[in-house]
Design a protein around this motif. Structure first.
Motif, PDB file in Angstrom:
ATOM      1  N   GLU A   1       8.696  10.967  -0.352  1.00 41.72           N
ATOM      2  CA  GLU A   1       7.420  11.503   0.139  1.00 41.72           C
ATOM      3  C   GLU A   1       6.605  10.431   0.854  1.00 41.72           C
ATOM      4  O   GLU A   1       5.890  10.717   1.810  1.00 41.72           O
ATOM      5  CB  GLU A   1       6.618  12.108  -1.016  1.00 41.72           C
TER       6      GLU A   1
ATOM      7  N   ARG B   1      -6.635  -0.051   0.901  1.00 41.72           N
ATOM      8  CA  ARG B   1      -5.522  -0.141   1.840  1.00 41.72           C
ATOM      9  C   ARG B   1      -4.702   1.142   1.854  1.00 41.72           C
ATOM     10  O   ARG B   1      -4.045   1.454   2.840  1.00 41.72           O
ATOM     11  CB  ARG B   1      -4.629  -1.332   1.496  1.00 41.72           C
ATOM     12  N   LEU B   2      -4.756   1.922   0.739  1.00 44.79           N
ATOM     13  CA  LEU B   2      -4.027   3.197   0.719  1.00 44.79           C
ATOM     14  C   LEU B   2      -4.622   4.141   1.755  1.00 44.79           C
ATOM     15  O   LEU B   2      -3.908   4.867   2.435  1.00 44.79           O
ATOM     16  CB  LEU B   2      -4.092   3.837  -0.673  1.00 44.79           C
TER      17      LEU B   2
ATOM     18  N   ALA C   1       0.820  -1.216   0.000  1.00 48.10           N
ATOM     19  CA  ALA C   1       0.000   0.000   0.000  1.00 48.10           C
ATOM     20  C   ALA C   1       0.852   1.262   0.000  1.00 48.10           C
ATOM     21  O   ALA C   1       0.590   2.202   0.748  1.00 48.10           O
ATOM     22  CB  ALA C   1      -0.968  -0.003   1.193  1.00 48.10           C
ATOM     23  N   LEU C   2       1.895   1.301  -0.822  1.00 43.26           N
ATOM     24  CA  LEU C   2       2.663   2.547  -0.982  1.00 43.26           C
ATOM     25  C   LEU C   2       1.817   3.517  -1.795  1.00 43.26           C
ATOM     26  O   LEU C   2       1.058   3.093  -2.672  1.00 43.26           O
ATOM     27  CB  LEU C   2       3.978   2.265  -1.710  1.00 43.26           C
ATOM     28  N   PHE C   3       1.955   4.819  -1.520  1.00 45.48           N
ATOM     29  CA  PHE C   3       1.183   5.804  -2.274  1.00 45.48           C
ATOM     30  C   PHE C   3       1.786   5.930  -3.674  1.00 45.48           C
ATOM     31  O   PHE C   3       2.922   6.378  -3.813  1.00 45.48           O
ATOM     32  CB  PHE C   3       1.174   7.148  -1.554  1.00 45.48           C
ATOM     33  N   PRO C   4       1.040   5.535  -4.708  1.00 46.65           N
ATOM     34  CA  PRO C   4       1.652   5.417  -6.044  1.00 46.65           C
ATOM     35  C   PRO C   4       2.044   6.763  -6.646  1.00 46.65           C
ATOM     36  O   PRO C   4       2.918   6.819  -7.494  1.00 46.65           O
ATOM     37  CB  PRO C   4       0.563   4.740  -6.876  1.00 46.65           C
ATOM     38  N   HIS C   5       1.391   7.866  -6.195  1.00 47.35           N
ATOM     39  CA  HIS C   5       1.672   9.167  -6.805  1.00 47.35           C
ATOM     40  C   HIS C   5       2.768   9.920  -6.067  1.00 47.35           C
ATOM     41  O   HIS C   5       3.065  11.067  -6.395  1.00 47.35           O
ATOM     42  CB  HIS C   5       0.393  10.003  -6.848  1.00 47.35           C
ATOM     43  N   MET C   6       3.371   9.303  -5.049  1.00 54.18           N
ATOM     44  CA  MET C   6       4.420   9.989  -4.293  1.00 54.18           C
ATOM     45  C   MET C   6       5.745   9.257  -4.479  1.00 54.18           C
ATOM     46  O   MET C   6       5.778   8.038  -4.626  1.00 54.18           O
ATOM     47  CB  MET C   6       4.085   9.978  -2.800  1.00 54.18           C
TER      48      MET C   6
ATOM     49  N   ASP D   1      -7.342   1.376  -4.235  1.00 53.33           N
ATOM     50  CA  ASP D   1      -7.037   0.369  -3.228  1.00 53.33           C
ATOM     51  C   ASP D   1      -7.376   0.918  -1.834  1.00 53.33           C
ATOM     52  O   ASP D   1      -6.735   1.857  -1.375  1.00 53.33           O
ATOM     53  CB  ASP D   1      -5.546   0.026  -3.324  1.00 53.33           C
TER      54      ASP D   1
ATOM     55  N   PHE E   1       5.502  10.874   4.797  1.00 50.92           N
ATOM     56  CA  PHE E   1       4.061  11.110   4.978  1.00 50.92           C
ATOM     57  C   PHE E   1       3.654  11.253   6.444  1.00 50.92           C
ATOM     58  O   PHE E   1       2.973  12.203   6.832  1.00 50.92           O
ATOM     59  CB  PHE E   1       3.257   9.991   4.315  1.00 50.92           C
TER      60      PHE E   1
END
Lengths: 370, 264
Positions: free
Chosen positions: A98, B164-165, A89-94, B162, A102
């Motif tokens: 970042e 989970r995000l 669940a890494l933030f894909p847009h960062m 997702d 977070f």
């Protein structure tokens, strides 16, 4: 005295979805700095317990205590627990930087502190050169380490890990198991790890909690669980096991004689032996069986049989032996200087000592008719 | 034999497909030659092409004021639709219960109920609220009827998001508004942009509601075209129509590009 208190306690937790109890009266006491694994097949309730500790699942009844203080109603953002999610669940847009920053930014920390701590955290997982990449530009193992750095950067009270290695290939998984264990020793944090992989549980944990159908079956050190499983389920789920059902006959001097399939076998017992005539179930690990070709071995227990099937795995042979007395048995023998030549149909003798086996209880099943 | 009949069937299917495409596109393209006519009434060009009606369009105060009004109203309506539609979609997604399903269906009412019925109801209400023939009244009407487009498109984006995000953000100490701003919105941004384009187009070419709730002050572009067709057959309308088609086409191309970015 805070050092002596239990760090996290799950107290009589129940979680129902409609009429189904996903977690059924589970109590767990996790000490400060421990590496505890919740192990069970899917649907055993392990993830539900983890999510309740993280604050994403509200227990139907029971409490979650942190250092003796109930946190059951506290929203997740105020618990200060690090978590590594399944799939990360890494933030894909960062960027990686970042992502790791977070938690600090959400807490409104000053820019200088954010910079310093993120660099420290990325150093800890050896990812400093990748700070400006996006998560999708990293390999699975690297993403996993970003998730770890992100969960550790804000010095959380404990670290929750939800099957963090399940998406990786076998070799990488073994490397990361060692890394995780080393990380645990370095940061001294309480780790709560959820997995369905028994090898992971045995190799990394200080203690393992085994769950089945929402209930806690056994909680103890890995060796204790492997050597002295309490129930048939534990013996079967944690490694492989043969089971021999028999009838107790009588005990003397720490051994119990029992009959199974027309043979009299012997079992070491610590306390009071079961009453004569009582049915017993004995678990026997495949690697604790001595396999010899010609004459019966001079062990207390010996059974003859025929090899039904065998396989070679480099380190050892695995034999499936059909015995007239106790049915099909699995035995593993080291392949190096093996005393027998495995061949289908060959007659072999299986022998084991009274203390090689352990008496286990049958599991009560919620959905079986009896 | 079987092959030949299959080829014949494929050919007739293809012809039917092209016939439908032509049927959809030809009425739109007919306005282009008409807008280039050299005549003084709505007709196809006879002696040659002329841009005089385009010149007329950019010199006519009435047409230009309509373009301006339509633009202001469509922008305002888009803000209303996007704000409320996105918040509604995110709220329903987070609750995820049967009630939220009901709310989502309720949000689709403006495109289920016939516009004329909706217009009648709005007219009665706007009279009481004193919103008749005001910018805000038209913006509000267009904004509300534009919500379904935003809700549908943003909900689709959220279905791919997702959950989970969100949990990860909360776990890292982010409050709900902070999570919305830093994690959820950036992830569904292409959907929000797409929704706002549709909301804008919806208001830009809406006529029925305007006919009911506007009189002298508000003359949007579609309404001026409507009046023009009823009163005099000025080919400037064809020029305006061509411009409208061009604006809509540009917006749709923009939308396709944001969608492509999202799928990458």
């Amino acid at each position: 005295m805070s050092e002596l208190r239990q760090s996290v306690v799950v107290q009589r937790m129940v979680k129902r979805y409609g009429r189904v109890a996903a977690v059924d009266d589970v109590t767990l006491e996790i000490e400060r700095g421990e590496f505890v694994t919740l192990l069970g097949p899917s649907g055993s309730g392990k993830t539900t317990i983890l999510m309740a500790i993280a604050g994403f699942v509200q227990p139907t009844s029971g409490d979650i205590l942190l250092d003796g203080r109930a946190i059951t109603r506290l929203p997740p953002e105020r618990r200060n627990f690090g978590m590594v999610f399944q799939g990360y669940a890494l933030f894909p847009h960062m960027t990686v930087f970042e992502n790791v920053a977070f938690a600090l930014r959400a807490r409104g920390r000053p820019g200088e502190e954010v910079q310093r701590k993120v660099v420290e955290a990325l150093d800890l997982v050896q990812l400093s050169p990748y700070a400006q990449r996006l998560p999708r530009q990293l390999s699975g193992g690297q993403q996993q380490r970003v998730a770890l750095a992100r969960a550790l950067v804000f010095t959380p009270h404990l670290l929750l890990l939800d099957e963090p290695l399940s998406a990786l290939d076998k070799k990488l998984r073994a490397d990361l198991q060692l890394e995780l264990k080393a990380l645990h020793e370095r940061v001294g944090l309480t780790f709560l790890y959820v997995t369905h992989d028994q090898d992971e549980a045995l190799s990394m944990s200080d203690r393992v909690a085994i769950l089945r159908e929402g209930k806690l079956v056994q909680f103890g050190r890995p060796r204790e669980l492997y050597e002295r499983p309490a129930t048939r389920f534990v013996a079967d789920f944690l490694g492989k096991s043969n089971f021999i059902a028999g009838t107790a006959q009588g005990g003397d001097g720490g051994t119990l004689a029992y009959s199974a399939g027309g043979l009299t076998l012997r079992q070491a017992v610590a306390g009071a032996p079961p009453a004569p005539g009582a049915p017993i179930l004995v678990a026997l690990r495949p690697e604790k069986i001595a396999v010899v070709a010609d004459t019966p071995p001079d062990t207390a227990n010996a059974v003859a049989g025929r090899i039904a099937q065998w396989s070679y795995s480099g380190t050892h042979f695995q034999l499936l032996v059909d015995t007239p007395a106790v049915g099909r048995m699995i035995a593993t023998v080291p392949a190096w200087r093996c005393r027998i030549e495995p061949a289908t149909g060959a007659t072999v003798h299986l022998g084991w000592d009274p203390d090689a086996t352990v008496i286990v209880a049958e599991d009560a099943s919620a959905d079986s008719p009896h | 034999m079987a092959d030949e009949s299959r080829i014949a069937a494929a050919r007739s299917t293809r012809s039917l497909g092209w016939a439908i495409v032509l049927f959809l596109v030809l009425p739109i393209t007919i306005v282009v030659p008409v807008s280039l006519t050299d005549q003084r009434f709505l007709s196809l060009p006879q002696d040659g092409l002329s841009l005089r009606h385009y010149v007329n369009l950019v010199q006519s105060a009435a047409w230009l004021s309509s373009v301006g009004q339509s633009f202001v109203i469509a922008s305002g309506a888009t803000v209303i639709s996007v704000l409320s539609g996105t918040l509604c979609a995110v709220g329903c997604w987070r609750l995820g219960s049967r009630w939220s399903e009901l709310v989502r269906v309720l949000m689709l009412v403006p495109i289920i109920v016939p516009t004329i019925v909706y217009a009648l109801g709005l007219y009665r209400l706007w009279v009481q609220l004193g919103l008749l023939d005001t910018y805000f009244g038209v913006m509000l009407a267009h904004g509300v009827t534009g919500i379904p487009y935003v809700v549908i498109i943003v909900s689709t984006s959220l279905a791919n998001f997702d959950p989970r995000l969100e949990q990860a953000a909360r776990n890292l100490g982010a409050s709900v508004p902070y999570t919305l701003r830093r994690v959820i919105l950036p992830s569904i941004l292409p959907g929000v942009v797409s929704g706002s384009i549709f909301a804008f187009i919806h208001s830009w070419d809406e006529l029925v509601l305007v006919l009911f709730i506007a009189s002298r002050a508000i003359f949007t572009l579609p309404r001026r075209i409507w009046d023009g067709i009823n009163e005099h057959l000025d080919p400037t309308m064809a020029a305006v129509a061509t411009a409208l088609v061009a604006v809509t086409a540009i917006l749709l191309v923009l939308d396709m590009r944001t969608r492509r970015q999202r799928s990458e």
